[in-house]
Design a protein around this motif. Structure first.
Motif, PDB file in Angstrom:
ATOM      1  N   LEU A   1       1.139  -1.111  -0.174  1.00  0.00           N
ATOM      2  CA  LEU A   1      -0.188   0.127  -0.550  1.00  0.00           C
ATOM      3  C   LEU A   1       0.613   1.394   0.434  1.00  0.00           C
ATOM      4  O   LEU A   1       0.271   2.646  -0.923  1.00  0.00           O
ATOM      5  CB  LEU A   1      -0.968  -0.084   1.332  1.00  0.00           C
ATOM      6  CG  LEU A   1      -1.631   0.990   1.763  1.00  0.00           C
ATOM      7  CD1 LEU A   1      -2.714   1.546   0.417  1.00  0.00           C
ATOM      8  CD2 LEU A   1      -2.817   1.237   2.715  1.00  0.00           C
ATOM      9  N   ASP A   2       2.002   1.155   0.862  1.00  0.00           N
ATOM     10  CA  ASP A   2       2.548   2.248   0.975  1.00  0.00           C
ATOM     11  C   ASP A   2       2.873   2.717  -1.142  1.00  0.00           C
ATOM     12  O   ASP A   2       3.261   4.173  -0.895  1.00  0.00           O
ATOM     13  CB  ASP A   2       4.188   2.038   1.655  1.00  0.00           C
ATOM     14  CG  ASP A   2       3.321   2.184   3.080  1.00  0.00           C
ATOM     15  OD1 ASP A   2       2.666   1.413   3.725  1.00  0.00           O
ATOM     16  OD2 ASP A   2       4.869   2.988   4.092  1.00  0.00           O
TER      17      ASP A   2
ATOM     18  N   ALA B   1      -9.715   7.145 -10.422  1.00  0.00           N
ATOM     19  CA  ALA B   1      -8.877   6.344 -10.889  1.00  0.00           C
ATOM     20  C   ALA B   1      -7.984   5.286  -9.622  1.00  0.00           C
ATOM     21  O   ALA B   1      -7.583   4.214  -9.394  1.00  0.00           O
ATOM     22  CB  ALA B   1      -7.301   6.669 -11.340  1.00  0.00           C
ATOM     23  N   LEU B   2      -7.682   6.574  -8.325  1.00  0.00           N
ATOM     24  CA  LEU B   2      -7.524   5.609  -7.145  1.00  0.00           C
ATOM     25  C   LEU B   2      -8.196   4.469  -6.624  1.00  0.00           C
ATOM     26  O   LEU B   2      -7.643   3.767  -6.162  1.00  0.00           O
ATOM     27  CB  LEU B   2      -7.035   6.697  -6.446  1.00  0.00           C
ATOM     28  CG  LEU B   2      -5.847   6.074  -5.004  1.00  0.00           C
ATOM     29  CD1 LEU B   2      -4.828   5.996  -5.439  1.00  0.00           C
ATOM     30  CD2 LEU B   2      -5.307   7.708  -4.139  1.00  0.00           C
TER      31      LEU B   2
ATOM     32  N   LEU C   1      -7.666   1.103  -5.100  1.00  0.00           N
ATOM     33  CA  LEU C   1      -7.987   0.391  -3.823  1.00  0.00           C
ATOM     34  C   LEU C   1      -8.584  -0.378  -2.985  1.00  0.00           C
ATOM     35  O   LEU C   1      -8.437  -1.626  -2.362  1.00  0.00           O
ATOM     36  CB  LEU C   1      -7.783   2.131  -2.819  1.00  0.00           C
ATOM     37  CG  LEU C   1      -6.606   2.743  -2.475  1.00  0.00           C
ATOM     38  CD1 LEU C   1      -7.528   3.662  -1.675  1.00  0.00           C
ATOM     39  CD2 LEU C   1      -5.726   2.460  -2.375  1.00  0.00           C
ATOM     40  N   GLU C   2      -9.540  -0.040  -4.515  1.00  0.00           N
ATOM     41  CA  GLU C   2     -10.662  -1.696  -4.110  1.00  0.00           C
ATOM     42  C   GLU C   2     -10.332  -3.214  -4.617  1.00  0.00           C
ATOM     43  O   GLU C   2     -10.899  -3.360  -3.725  1.00  0.00           O
ATOM     44  CB  GLU C   2     -11.608  -1.209  -4.794  1.00  0.00           C
ATOM     45  CG  GLU C   2     -13.211  -1.991  -5.215  1.00  0.00           C
ATOM     46  CD  GLU C   2     -14.427  -1.750  -5.548  1.00  0.00           C
ATOM     47  OE1 GLU C   2     -15.088  -1.917  -6.286  1.00  0.00           O
ATOM     48  OE2 GLU C   2     -14.265  -0.248  -6.232  1.00  0.00           O
ATOM     49  N   GLU C   3      -9.213  -2.540  -6.022  1.00  0.00           N
ATOM     50  CA  GLU C   3      -9.051  -4.101  -6.100  1.00  0.00           C
ATOM     51  C   GLU C   3      -7.642  -4.684  -5.409  1.00  0.00           C
ATOM     52  O   GLU C   3      -7.650  -5.986  -4.898  1.00  0.00           O
ATOM     53  CB  GLU C   3      -7.870  -3.992  -7.568  1.00  0.00           C
ATOM     54  CG  GLU C   3      -6.833  -4.814  -8.642  1.00  0.00           C
ATOM     55  CD  GLU C   3      -6.621  -4.676  -9.284  1.00  0.00           C
ATOM     56  OE1 GLU C   3      -6.346  -5.573 -10.177  1.00  0.00           O
ATOM     57  OE2 GLU C   3      -6.717  -3.362 -10.297  1.00  0.00           O
ATOM     58  N   GLY C   4      -7.204  -4.099  -4.932  1.00  0.00           N
ATOM     59  CA  GLY C   4      -6.256  -4.493  -3.346  1.00  0.00           C
ATOM     60  C   GLY C   4      -6.746  -4.272  -2.415  1.00  0.00           C
ATOM     61  O   GLY C   4      -5.654  -4.693  -0.695  1.00  0.00           O
TER      62      GLY C   4
ATOM     63  N   LEU D   1     -11.783   6.828   0.753  1.00  0.00           N
ATOM     64  CA  LEU D   1     -10.353   7.240   0.860  1.00  0.00           C
ATOM     65  C   LEU D   1      -9.059   7.826  -0.084  1.00  0.00           C
ATOM     66  O   LEU D   1      -8.633   8.690   0.547  1.00  0.00           O
ATOM     67  CB  LEU D   1      -9.897   5.461   1.347  1.00  0.00           C
ATOM     68  CG  LEU D   1     -10.093   5.161   2.727  1.00  0.00           C
ATOM     69  CD1 LEU D   1      -9.644   3.693   3.041  1.00  0.00           C
ATOM     70  CD2 LEU D   1      -9.868   5.939   4.209  1.00  0.00           C
ATOM     71  N   ALA D   2      -9.770   7.568  -1.104  1.00  0.00           N
ATOM     72  CA  ALA D   2      -8.834   7.931  -2.577  1.00  0.00           C
ATOM     73  C   ALA D   2      -8.656   9.542  -2.456  1.00  0.00           C
ATOM     74  O   ALA D   2      -8.187   9.789  -2.571  1.00  0.00           O
ATOM     75  CB  ALA D   2      -9.896   7.841  -3.245  1.00  0.00           C
ATOM     76  N   GLU D   3     -10.620   9.612  -1.996  1.00  0.00           N
ATOM     77  CA  GLU D   3     -10.459  11.395  -2.071  1.00  0.00           C
ATOM     78  C   GLU D   3      -9.947  11.795  -1.288  1.00  0.00           C
ATOM     79  O   GLU D   3      -9.233  13.949  -1.075  1.00  0.00           O
ATOM     80  CB  GLU D   3     -12.554  11.508  -2.792  1.00  0.00           C
ATOM     81  CG  GLU D   3     -12.732  10.993  -3.004  1.00  0.00           C
ATOM     82  CD  GLU D   3     -14.939  11.707  -3.228  1.00  0.00           C
ATOM     83  OE1 GLU D   3     -14.974  12.253  -1.620  1.00  0.00           O
ATOM     84  OE2 GLU D   3     -15.235  11.060  -3.308  1.00  0.00           O
TER      85      GLU D   3
END
Length: 225
Positions: free
Chosen positions: A98-99, A150-151, A155-158, A172-174
């Motif tokens: 994630l980092d 896009a982010l 994040l949803e995929e991982g 979280l992306a926002e």
């Protein structure tokens, strides 16, 4: 006879292709001229006559390509944001932690919003957005909104691997995209400081990632060591 008819069809197709190519090239000329005029004069100060002075042609021709002035500016917005934003680095983060994902995504976004064209476009849209909401919406959807979406997808995929609830990916992306802009972007937009150097940009993104992932206490503890 059939062969002759086929040859004529090929000639027609080549002619049509040539016309299409010329039209596309002419459209690009108008778009480049419009970009220069809008970025230098703003939306209110820009005029179709100024664009014609740079690219030639007529108002009727420009209208046939882009529609009215606000529609032309919307096209300029999409062209600039598409070029400076580019594709999000999704392909390069497969299997990453994630980092790493956040650092690469944040660096990509900060580079985009700190580009000279993006900064000037932001200034113009903020000044004109209240009177032309369609222009503001086009900027948001193709700029910050596109980056967040896009982010969020990444994040949803991982989510399972990173311990993130999928339902929270968009929010979280926002939040993260907002942290990357931070006050630094506003200061640069206002002319209070220069855009960050590469080293400053890396440091700013790293701070945002650390706070986002580990929280303020762990970030301060790490720095104090």
């Amino acid at each position: 006879m059939a062969e002759e008819e086929f040859a004529e069809d090929e000639d027609d197709q080549e002619a049509a292709s040539g016309r299409s190519g010329k039209r596309d090239a002419r459209r690009e000329e108008f778009l480049r001229a419009a970009t220069e005029v809008f970025l230098s004069s703003g939306f209110s100060g820009a005029s179709v006559d100024s664009i014609i002075a740079k690219a030639g042609g007529s108002k009727r021709t420009i209208y046939s390509y882009f529609g009215k002035k606000d529609q032309l500016f919307t096209t300029v917005i999409k062209e600039i944001t598409g070029r400076v934003m580019g594709p999000f680095p999704a392909a390069s983060i497969a299997g990453a932690d994630l980092d790493t994902v956040l650092y690469r995504s944040g660096s990509h976004y900060l580079d985009a919003v700190m580009s000279p064209e993006a900064l000037q476009l932001y200034r113009i849209v903020v000044g004109e957005g209240a009177r032309f909401p369609g222009v503001a919406r086009a900027f948001f959807e193709n700029g910050p909104g596109r980056a967040s979406a896009a982010l969020a997808s990444i994040l949803e995929e991982g989510a399972d691997d990173w311990g993130i609830p999928k339902r929270s990916a968009a929010k979280l992306a926002e939040h993260f995209i907002g942290m990357i802009r931070d006050d630094l972007h506003l200061k640069v937009v206002l002319g209070l400081c220069d855009p960050p150097t590469p080293a400053e940009a890396r440091s700013s993104v790293r701070d945002a990632v650390d706070v986002f992932v580990y929280g303020i206490r762990k970030t301060e503890l790490t720095r104090s060591r």
